[in-house]
Scaffold this active site. Structure first.
Site, mmCIF file in Angstrom:
data_model
loop_
_atom_site.group_PDB
_atom_site.id
_atom_site.type_symbol
_atom_site.label_atom_id
_atom_site.label_comp_id
_atom_site.label_asym_id
_atom_site.label_seq_id
_atom_site.Cartn_x
_atom_site.Cartn_y
_atom_site.Cartn_z
ATOM 1 N N THR A 111 -68.908 -51.654 -84.030
ATOM 2 C CA THR A 111 -69.663 -50.404 -84.230
ATOM 3 C C THR A 111 -68.727 -49.193 -84.194
ATOM 4 O O THR A 111 -68.950 -48.214 -84.900
ATOM 5 C CB THR A 111 -70.785 -50.215 -83.177
ATOM 6 N N PHE A 155 -76.820 -55.218 -85.283
ATOM 7 C CA PHE A 155 -78.185 -55.582 -85.655
ATOM 8 C C PHE A 155 -79.232 -54.926 -84.780
ATOM 9 O O PHE A 155 -80.236 -54.448 -85.245
ATOM 10 C CB PHE A 155 -78.354 -57.108 -85.534
ATOM 11 N N HIS A 195 -70.082 -67.424 -88.008
ATOM 12 C CA HIS A 195 -71.112 -67.038 -88.987
ATOM 13 C C HIS A 195 -70.529 -66.703 -90.353
ATOM 14 O O HIS A 195 -71.138 -65.999 -91.149
ATOM 15 C CB HIS A 195 -71.946 -65.872 -88.443
HETATM 16 P P1 NAD Z 1 -76.208 -57.697 -81.826
HETATM 17 O O1 NAD Z 1 -76.427 -56.562 -82.777
HETATM 18 O O2 NAD Z 1 -77.343 -58.567 -81.500
HETATM 19 O O3 NAD Z 1 -75.666 -57.114 -80.450
HETATM 20 C C1 NAD Z 1 -74.634 -56.177 -80.388
HETATM 21 C C2 NAD Z 1 -74.547 -55.718 -78.938
HETATM 22 O O4 NAD Z 1 -73.413 -54.865 -78.820
HETATM 23 C C3 NAD Z 1 -75.766 -54.928 -78.482
HETATM 24 O O5 NAD Z 1 -76.266 -55.512 -77.302
HETATM 25 C C4 NAD Z 1 -75.223 -53.505 -78.240
HETATM 26 O O6 NAD Z 1 -75.779 -52.898 -77.122
HETATM 27 C C5 NAD Z 1 -73.746 -53.753 -78.016
HETATM 28 N N1 NAD Z 1 -72.861 -52.657 -78.450
HETATM 29 C C6 NAD Z 1 -72.827 -52.058 -79.666
HETATM 30 N N2 NAD Z 1 -71.818 -51.166 -79.731
HETATM 31 C C7 NAD Z 1 -71.212 -51.186 -78.515
HETATM 32 C C8 NAD Z 1 -70.118 -50.488 -77.939
HETATM 33 N N3 NAD Z 1 -69.415 -49.588 -78.624
HETATM 34 N N4 NAD Z 1 -69.784 -50.771 -76.655
HETATM 35 C C9 NAD Z 1 -70.479 -51.663 -75.914
HETATM 36 N N5 NAD Z 1 -71.524 -52.371 -76.419
HETATM 37 C C10 NAD Z 1 -71.872 -52.127 -77.688
HETATM 38 O O7 NAD Z 1 -74.961 -58.497 -82.357
HETATM 39 P P2 NAD Z 1 -74.579 -60.034 -82.203
HETATM 40 O O8 NAD Z 1 -74.826 -60.507 -80.819
HETATM 41 O O9 NAD Z 1 -73.228 -60.156 -82.783
HETATM 42 O O10 NAD Z 1 -75.612 -60.789 -83.131
HETATM 43 C C11 NAD Z 1 -75.936 -60.314 -84.406
HETATM 44 C C12 NAD Z 1 -75.527 -61.176 -85.594
HETATM 45 O O11 NAD Z 1 -75.315 -60.272 -86.659
HETATM 46 C C13 NAD Z 1 -74.211 -61.886 -85.452
HETATM 47 O O12 NAD Z 1 -74.489 -63.218 -85.609
HETATM 48 C C14 NAD Z 1 -73.315 -61.415 -86.602
HETATM 49 O O13 NAD Z 1 -73.038 -62.516 -87.452
HETATM 50 C C15 NAD Z 1 -74.144 -60.474 -87.422
HETATM 51 N N6 NAD Z 1 -73.578 -59.122 -87.661
HETATM 52 C C16 NAD Z 1 -72.241 -58.956 -87.872
HETATM 53 C C17 NAD Z 1 -71.710 -57.680 -88.075
HETATM 54 C C18 NAD Z 1 -70.214 -57.546 -88.293
HETATM 55 O O14 NAD Z 1 -69.587 -58.460 -88.831
HETATM 56 N N7 NAD Z 1 -69.603 -56.434 -87.884
HETATM 57 C C19 NAD Z 1 -72.547 -56.564 -88.068
HETATM 58 C C20 NAD Z 1 -73.928 -56.767 -87.871
HETATM 59 C C21 NAD Z 1 -74.419 -58.057 -87.673
#
Ligand code: NAD
Ligand code: ZN
Length: 245
Positions: A27, A34, A120
Site C-alpha cells: 500500500t 483488498f 497467488h
Molecule cells: P488484505 O487486503 O486482506 O489485508 C491487508 C492488510 O494489511 C489489512 O489488514 C490492512 O490493515 C493491512 N495494511 C495495509 N497497509 C498497511 C500498512 N501500511 N501498514 C500496516 N498494515 C497495513 O490482503 P491479503 O491478506 O494479502 O489478502 C488479499 C489478497 O489480495 C491476497 O491474496 C493477494 O493475492 C491479493 N492482492 C494483492 C495485491 C498486491 O499484489 N499488491 C493487492 C491487492 C490484493
C-alpha cells in the site's frame, strides 16, 4: 524493553527467518489492498474462477479491471518495507519470502526470483489455462483495448487469464509445497501486511508456529491469528521494518 526492541532481539536471535507478506506491504507503493477502507473490494466484488470460466462477460470485466489497474501497478516501485526485507535477505537473515502479492515488488527490491514464492501467482503476464503457454499482456491488450476481443491461446485455443490465482482456483502445487517446507524449516516467521483470512495461504504461518517457530504479526489492524503469535505489532509497515533493519 519496548515492542520494537523485542522484535529486533527476535530477529537478531533467529538464524532462519521467513517472511510472509500480503497486500498491506504494497500500500505504501500506492497499490490498494483488498480490505482496507478505499481498498479494491469497496469498488469491485472479486470475480471468482468459475464465473471467469463460464461467462465471457465476466472475462471481459476481469480484463477491463486489469488494464484499468495497470497504470498503478506498472508504475509502482518497492517501498521502505520491501527494501528492509531485501536488506535482511542480503544479510542472509532471511532465506525466502512467501507472498500472496501478485505485483512483483519483492523481486524488484532485489530478492532473486527463486527465493520469492508467489502463492497467488503474478499479474505481470498472462497464461493459457489449458496448456500453460505464456502470453504477454501487450499481446492481449492490442486486441482487447480497441474491440474487447477476449484472448485465446495461439497453441491450443484455450482461455487466457492473467497468471494470478483467483478465488476458487486451485493453488499452485510446487509453490505451496515449497512454502510449507520453508515454514517447517524456519525459526522465525514474520507475517507482514496480511489480514490472514485468505486460506490456504494463511495456513503457512500457522504451520510455522505449530512447528515451534516464533511468529511475529506486523499489521495495522488485528488478525484472527493474533492469539497464536509470539508478538503482534499493530503498526505501520515501512517505519517499523526500517527501525529494525
Ligand atoms: P488484505 O487486503 O486482506 O489485508 C491487508 C492488510 O494489511 C489489512 O489488514 C490492512 O490493515 C493491512 N495494511 C495495509 N497497509 C498497511 C500498512 N501500511 N501498514 C500496516 N498494515 C497495513 O490482503 P491479503 O491478506 O494479502 O489478502 C488479499 C489478497 O489480495 C491476497 O491474496 C493477494 O493475492 C491479493 N492482492 C494483492 C495485491 C498486491 O499484489 N499488491 C493487492 C491487492 C490484493
Ligand atoms: Zn494453450
Amino acid at each position: 524493553m519496548d515492542e520494537i526492541q523485542t522484535f529486533q532481539k527476535m530477529i537478531e536471535g533467529s538464524t532462519n527467518i521467513v517472511v510472509f507478506t500480503g497486500a498491506g506491504i504494497s500500500t505504501e507503493s500506492g497499490i490498494p489492498d483488498f480490505r482496507s477502507p478505499g481498498g479494491l473490494w469497496e469498488k469491485n466484488r472479486p470475480i471468482d474462477f468459475s464465473e471467469f470460466m463460464s461467462s465471457p462477460e465476466a472475462r471481459k470485466e476481469a480484463w477491463r479491471r486489469k488494464f484499468a489497474m495497470e497504470e498503478v501497478l506498472g508504475n509502482a516501485i518497492p517501498n521502505s518495507g520491501h527494501l528492509a526485507i531485501a536488506k535482511l535477505y542480503e544479510q542472509q537473515k532471511i532465506g525466502a519470502v512467501i507472498t500472496q502479492n501478485i505485483d512483483g515488488l519483492h523481486q524488484a527490491s532485489g530478492i532473486p526470483e527463486e527465493d520469492v514464492i508467489e502463492l497467488h501467482g503474478n499479474t505481470t503476464y498472462a497464461k493459457c489455462l489449458d496448456c500453460h503457454e505464456r502470453m504477454s499482456l501487450d499481446a492481449v491488450k492490442v486486441k482487447f483495448i480497441p474491440d474487447e476481443i477476449l484472448p485465446h491461446c495461439e497453441k491450443c485455443g484455450g482461455i487466457v487469464k492473467t497468471a494470478t490465482i483467483s478465488f476458487g482456483q486451485a493453488m499452485p502445487v510446487a509453490e505451496m509445497r515449497r512454502a510449507e517446507e520453508e515454514a517447517l524449516n524456519c525459526d522465525l516467521m514474520i507475517a507482514i501486511g496480511s489480514s490472514l483470512v485468505v486460506y490456504p495461504a494463511a495456513d503457512i504461518p500457522v504451520l510455522a508456529r505449530q512447528n515451534g517457530a516464533n511468529l511475529v504479526i506486523l499489521n495495522r489492524e488485528p488478525t484472527p491469528l493474533d492469539g497464536i503469535a509470539t508478538l503482534t505489532l499493530n503498526r505501520e509497515i515501512g517505519e517499523t521494518l526500517s527501525a529494525v533493519t
